[in-house]
Design a protein around this motif. Structure first.
Motif, PDB file in Angstrom:
ATOM      1  N   THR A 257       0.856  -1.196   0.000  1.00  0.00           N
ATOM      2  CA  THR A 257       0.000   0.000   0.000  1.00  0.00           C
ATOM      3  C   THR A 257       0.886   1.238   0.000  1.00  0.00           C
ATOM      4  OG1 THR A 257      -1.628  -1.254   1.264  1.00  0.00           O
ATOM      5  CG2 THR A 257      -1.888   1.147   1.223  1.00  0.00           C
ATOM      6  N   ASN A 265      -0.049   1.166  -5.499  1.00  0.00           N
ATOM      7  CA  ASN A 265      -0.810   0.209  -4.691  1.00  0.00           C
ATOM      8  C   ASN A 265      -0.920  -1.107  -5.448  1.00  0.00           C
ATOM      9  OD1 ASN A 265      -1.736   1.809  -2.351  1.00  0.00           O
ATOM     10  ND2 ASN A 265      -2.648   3.076  -3.971  1.00  0.00           N
ATOM     11  N   THR A 267      -2.721  -4.508  -6.541  1.00  0.00           N
ATOM     12  CA  THR A 267      -4.127  -4.919  -6.653  1.00  0.00           C
ATOM     13  C   THR A 267      -4.383  -6.047  -5.651  1.00  0.00           C
ATOM     14  OG1 THR A 267      -3.643  -6.640  -8.256  1.00  0.00           O
ATOM     15  CG2 THR A 267      -4.095  -4.448  -9.142  1.00  0.00           C
ATOM     16  N   LEU A 268      -5.660  -6.276  -5.388  1.00  0.00           N
ATOM     17  CA  LEU A 268      -6.013  -7.362  -4.478  1.00  0.00           C
ATOM     18  C   LEU A 268      -5.497  -8.694  -5.021  1.00  0.00           C
ATOM     19  CD1 LEU A 268      -7.420  -8.262  -1.929  1.00  0.00           C
ATOM     20  CD2 LEU A 268      -9.565  -8.399  -3.196  1.00  0.00           C
ATOM     21  N   HIS A 292      -0.561   3.500   4.925  1.00  0.00           N
ATOM     22  CA  HIS A 292      -1.946   3.247   4.485  1.00  0.00           C
ATOM     23  C   HIS A 292      -2.931   4.326   4.916  1.00  0.00           C
ATOM     24  CE1 HIS A 292      -4.261   1.954   8.058  1.00  0.00           C
ATOM     25  NE2 HIS A 292      -3.071   1.682   8.552  1.00  0.00           N
ATOM     26  N   THR A 299      -9.722   2.660   0.714  1.00  0.00           N
ATOM     27  CA  THR A 299      -8.716   1.897   1.431  1.00  0.00           C
ATOM     28  C   THR A 299      -8.574   0.524   0.782  1.00  0.00           C
ATOM     29  OG1 THR A 299      -9.185   3.028   3.478  1.00  0.00           O
ATOM     30  CG2 THR A 299      -8.117   0.909   3.653  1.00  0.00           C
ATOM     31  N   TYR A 300      -7.373   0.113   0.585  1.00  0.00           N
ATOM     32  CA  TYR A 300      -7.117  -1.219   0.033  1.00  0.00           C
ATOM     33  C   TYR A 300      -6.884  -2.179   1.189  1.00  0.00           C
ATOM     34  CZ  TYR A 300      -6.224   1.311  -4.341  1.00  0.00           C
ATOM     35  OH  TYR A 300      -6.327   2.077  -5.452  1.00  0.00           O
TER      36      TYR A 300
END
Lengths: 472, 472
Positions: A257, A265, A267-268, A292, A299-300
């Protein structure tokens, strides 16, 4: 008080300076090979003209006590008078050279040094500008701190219990559900890396990282004999990790993050893939999550939030949000790991400042922390926009960058490989200090880690103008 | 907040506890091999009867999730259900075992652990009793602290400039004349040892010490691969040092004033002799001077006060006088050494707490520090006399000791070799915690480091009674 010549003495300024330098050498404070401070610093310390300092140093050189090395400064000389005087000084030079822990890289030493100087514009500093720090509010809050005698004694190994409880509640908002005995309070995230390096790896272990990487600009792992290996996370991740790891201990260092230095950032999917592969190969992951709270928009999720095997060592800190001077961060990890790291921390420094811990506990539990961070985000966003507007105006033809999603940095890429040490030094001569990309990736001559968090807007504009001038 | 069962839940307390333990194992917080907290701690955390905890743990044992190791507690079991669940957990046990930094000795881990427990009498603790700490005055002084935004950012490598200036003035009273760039602020004297160990020695270097020695109870040098050698300072000092040193890097660790653990003071002749011999052999000396302010009567000169070759690395701290929770100490050494240690400190933790540094600068510069220390000395002297009176009454026939000259300790010697681990453990069972001599000198079964600084007078008396009972 720093020494100054006495204006009512019967000796001249110059004579007094000569005597002072001799006495420092005499007392062993300046040993053979010591580099003297620059003439301008001495002149400012003594409150005399620079020419007075120069005359004094010239006389000391003539007597053989000092000598000049071209381009690098004035040093205490290794001559016979001196050796006679300081008969049998320890060979400090040899001691320093042979230490296990190596000095910082030269560019980084210069950055540390010039950051302290007045009048320099810091274009790369990973630190909040003084006017973004809530100094007055912290000062006011000191009267609200509950100090107990027990709390200002030696700390318990895991750190202040109140703070660990407060953090459990706070971390729930990051979807991390943990307990106080899974948290270790440390003196900033860097110390956490140091403890992990000494506590969980043997010499020759492999530390995986992305490149560019913040780890290349510090070296907590390299200093204790680990092999740091950069890998791309896109292709054949599993095969590469497996091949490089072989039978050695290893871990993966990640800043998913607001990555330092690129600001990106993950990715998921990238996070899940790394997590799954590392789980299969039993490679622990350090998730450095200190930025973060400074995401401008959504928010990731942290990797730690979906960690069910206890393989993620999660790092947080208030250094990027509240005050680096507090020196407070935390590690979240399985209980046996936390207890082992705590044991090493006790052997290292007997715990972190009790006062700093109380301040952080108070700020987070009272809600002042989140309120402050929310305002801070807005101000950083303005600064990012301001900086991007200048880039758009002045660097569109020579460089590329991505719009900042939060944090401190823009990873500015020049089309040509112009970001070399000469540029770094030339900028210093113009009173501009940058963090060149090569301290994060040795082969990189294209990038600058531009920080919009530190310099004033006026200074940012001026320094970017100088940068443009020197580049072209 | 630590988890507690919910009294209004439809599940029983016992069921909730079982679910909670399962979830901690499930999330990887308690990995295979993790030792659970003692039943009494869990009962107190959950606010339930100990029998409820026991029933819950019994059920978890029956299902194979936990198992008991006789005499050492309840652990997360390595069974197939568990392995299936936590498929591919990192092998944390192997990581912990293979770390470079070794765990503390078992007795010391127990001391650290039991020091945190309520109701235990700490008869050996090297720390001021909470009622000797000026907690209220520190709290009041917080409003007088001048906080500047610059000061709460990242620290300069050597530490807060104001504090280094204040220390120059303060150290003059110890007859040490130095300059701000010969001082490094550290997070307590222990961190200084760590930095010296990593920064100035190569693996296999020799660290000389007296025996018994505080160094044996911590291991900053041993952990980084140094050979620690105990030598007697009386006889053939030069020959022994020369023979042991050979061509290796080396240094001598000394606590010449109020030695830890014996409380003794070196004579001036002993100091001069060590200084001269070490100078001749080019062996740097660490002078650990953290107790000197607590001398009841006359002040003994520090070795650093007659050091003209820069070979003495001088350590001071406020941990024994003002508050260990501040975590502030200092090193005085030649400029190149200070800069090198500062560079490593920056790599380790980016400096000490800015808040702690401001507090210490304020206390010393305002004179509050010396006023407090003067009162503290008087109170410690009363405590020493009280303790010596009890010893005189109860231990005259079984032990010998010297009248304390200051600091915290009496080095109590029993005529018979009775101070073994069994005594240590038996005393723990009776809620008394001692620092046995063997942690300072492995072969020693005669001594206890008795501290009159921590326990209340009532507790001191009670614990000495229990000690007497167990010894006879």
């Amino acid at each position: 008080m720093s020494w100054k010549p006495n204006r009512s003495s019967h000796l001249t300024m110059q004579e007094q300076i000569i005597d002072w330098v001799k006495s420092r050498i005499d007392k062993g404070e300046w040993t053979v090979g010591t580099k003297l401070p620059p003439q301008r610093s001495l002149a400012s310390q003594f409150n005399v003209n620079r020419s007075t300092v120069q005359l004094a140093l010239d006389e000391l050189k003539a007597s053989g006590l000092l000598h000049t090395r071209a381009g690098s400064g004035v040093f205490v000389a290794n001559n016979s008078w001196n050796i006679l005087l300081n008969n049998n000084q320890p060979n400090w030079h040899r001691h320093i050279e042979s230490g296990i822990h190596k000095p910082n890289y030269h560019t980084i030493q210069l950055i540390n040094e010039y950051e302290q100087q007045e009048g320099i514009i810091r274009l790369g500093t990973g630190e909040l500008s003084p006017d973004l720090l809530p100094t007055e509010q912290i000062k006011d809050s000191l009267s609200e701190i509950q100090l107990e005698s027990r709390a200002i004694g030696y700390s318990s190994p895991l750190g202040n219990e109140k703070l660990r409880n407060v953090l459990c509640t706070y971390l729930k908002k990051r979807d991390i559900h943990t307990e106080p005995d899974n948290i270790l309070i440390v003196s900033g995230a860097l110390q956490a890396l140091q403890l992990i390096s000494f506590g969980l790896l043997e010499q020759g272990s492999v530390v995986f990282q992305e490149e560019p990487s913040y780890l290349n600009s510090i070296h907590p792992f390299q200093s204790s004999g680990m092999r740091v290996t950069s890998i791309t996370k896109e292709l054949k991740l599993k095969e590469i990790l497996k091949e490089q790891k072989r039978n050695r201990q290893s871990l993966y260092y990640a800043v998913p993050t607001l990555h330092n230095p690129t600001g990106r950032n993950w990715t998921l999917e990238e996070k899940e893939r790394l997590y799954d592969v590392c789980k299969e190969l039993q490679i622990p992951i350090i998730e450095d999550d200190v930025y973060h709270e400074l995401l401008f928009e959504e928010t990731y999720p942290a990797m730690k939030s979906f960690d069910t095997s206890g393989q993620v060592l999660y790092l947080g800190s208030v250094s990027k949000t509240l005050s680096p001077g507090l020196r407070i961060g935390w590690v979240v990890a399985p209980t046996p790991v936390i207890h082992h790291l705590a044991d090493i921390k006790m052997q290292t420094d007997y715990g972190s400042s009790a006062f700093s811990q109380e301040i952080v506990a108070h700020w987070i539990s009272s809600g002042m922390y989140e309120e402050h961070v929310s305002k801070l985000r807005a101000r950083l966003k303005e600064r990012a926009a301001f900086t991007e507007a200048i880039l758009e105006e002045q660097f569109k033809d020579t460089a590329t960058w991505e719009k900042s999603e939060g944090g401190f940095y823009i990873w500015l890429r020049f089309n040509e490989p112009v970001v070399n040490k000469a540029l770094f030094l030339n900028l210093i001569n113009r009173k501009v200090l940058i963090n060149p990309g090569y301290i994060y990736m040795p082969s990189d001559l294209h990038h600058i880690r531009l920080s919009y968090a530190y310099a004033s807007l006026k200074d940012l504009k001026e320094a970017l103008g100088i940068l443009k001038e020197l580049i072209s």
